[in-house]
Design a protein around this motif. Sequence first.
Motif, short mmCIF file in Angstrom:
data_model
loop_
_atom_site.label_atom_id
_atom_site.label_comp_id
_atom_site.label_asym_id
_atom_site.label_seq_id
_atom_site.Cartn_x
_atom_site.Cartn_y
_atom_site.Cartn_z
N TYR A 5 -18.81 26.48 68.57
CA TYR A 5 -18.03 26.83 69.74
C TYR A 5 -17.58 25.54 70.39
CZ TYR A 5 -16.98 28.82 74.34
OH TYR A 5 -16.36 29.19 75.51
N LEU A 7 -16.42 23.28 73.23
CA LEU A 7 -16.50 23.27 74.69
C LEU A 7 -15.25 22.69 75.32
CD1 LEU A 7 -20.12 21.90 75.25
CD2 LEU A 7 -19.36 24.26 75.32
N ASP A 11 -16.31 25.09 80.48
CA ASP A 11 -17.64 25.34 79.91
C ASP A 11 -18.65 24.34 80.44
OD1 ASP A 11 -16.84 27.51 78.24
OD2 ASP A 11 -16.09 26.07 76.75
N CYS A 40 -15.62 34.58 83.16
CA CYS A 40 -16.78 33.70 83.36
C CYS A 40 -17.99 34.24 82.61
CB CYS A 40 -17.08 33.55 84.85
SG CYS A 40 -18.43 32.42 85.20
N ARG A 43 -17.68 33.69 78.93
CA ARG A 43 -17.96 32.31 78.55
C ARG A 43 -19.47 32.05 78.54
NH1 ARG A 43 -14.11 27.84 79.11
NH2 ARG A 43 -12.00 28.67 79.32
N LEU A 47 -21.64 30.77 75.42
CA LEU A 47 -22.47 29.57 75.50
C LEU A 47 -23.91 29.88 75.09
CD1 LEU A 47 -21.05 28.10 78.82
CD2 LEU A 47 -20.86 27.06 76.55
N TYR A 52 -25.90 26.65 73.44
CA TYR A 52 -25.80 25.63 74.49
C TYR A 52 -26.75 25.94 75.64
CZ TYR A 52 -21.69 23.81 72.13
OH TYR A 52 -20.84 23.26 71.20
#
Length: 164
Positions: A5, A7, A11, A40, A43, A47, A52
Amino acid sequence: MKPAYKLDRIDVKILAVLQRNGRITNVELADAVNLSPSPCLMRVKKLQQAGYISGYSAQIDLARLGSTMTVFTEFTLKNHRQIDFARFQEALEKIDSCVECHLVSGGYDYLVKFVTSGIDDYQSIVEGLIDREVGVDMYFSFVVLKTPFARQHIDLTRLFSDLD
């Protein structure tokens, strides 16, 4: 394997806000990063799925619970084969008081952080490592007398300012 993914700045802003306040609501987070709530949340989920965000936890004030002792220990191993590093790291992972372990360059091999109930507890841990013969050649201990500050977050937007 999933593609990584990629960023972007938004992010990184999301990660920075969550790092400081993992209990923030999605609406507050969206407002903080100038997004509407639905994108949001999407995302944040991406993540999390991409790894992440590895988890959420409470920061505990150990001093309020009771007396503890923090010790940084430099370890040098007798041998430097891959199996020697693996054996030592495996032994440390089994010690709950070992809260950080860093393989470093320089005059020793590992810098390890222990949080124990006191000097007797720490000495017992080190003696156990020596007795188990996990390859320790030398070690040096540094007892923390005071911690003027310890950051719980990293300035992600500064570190990764070159993202789109």
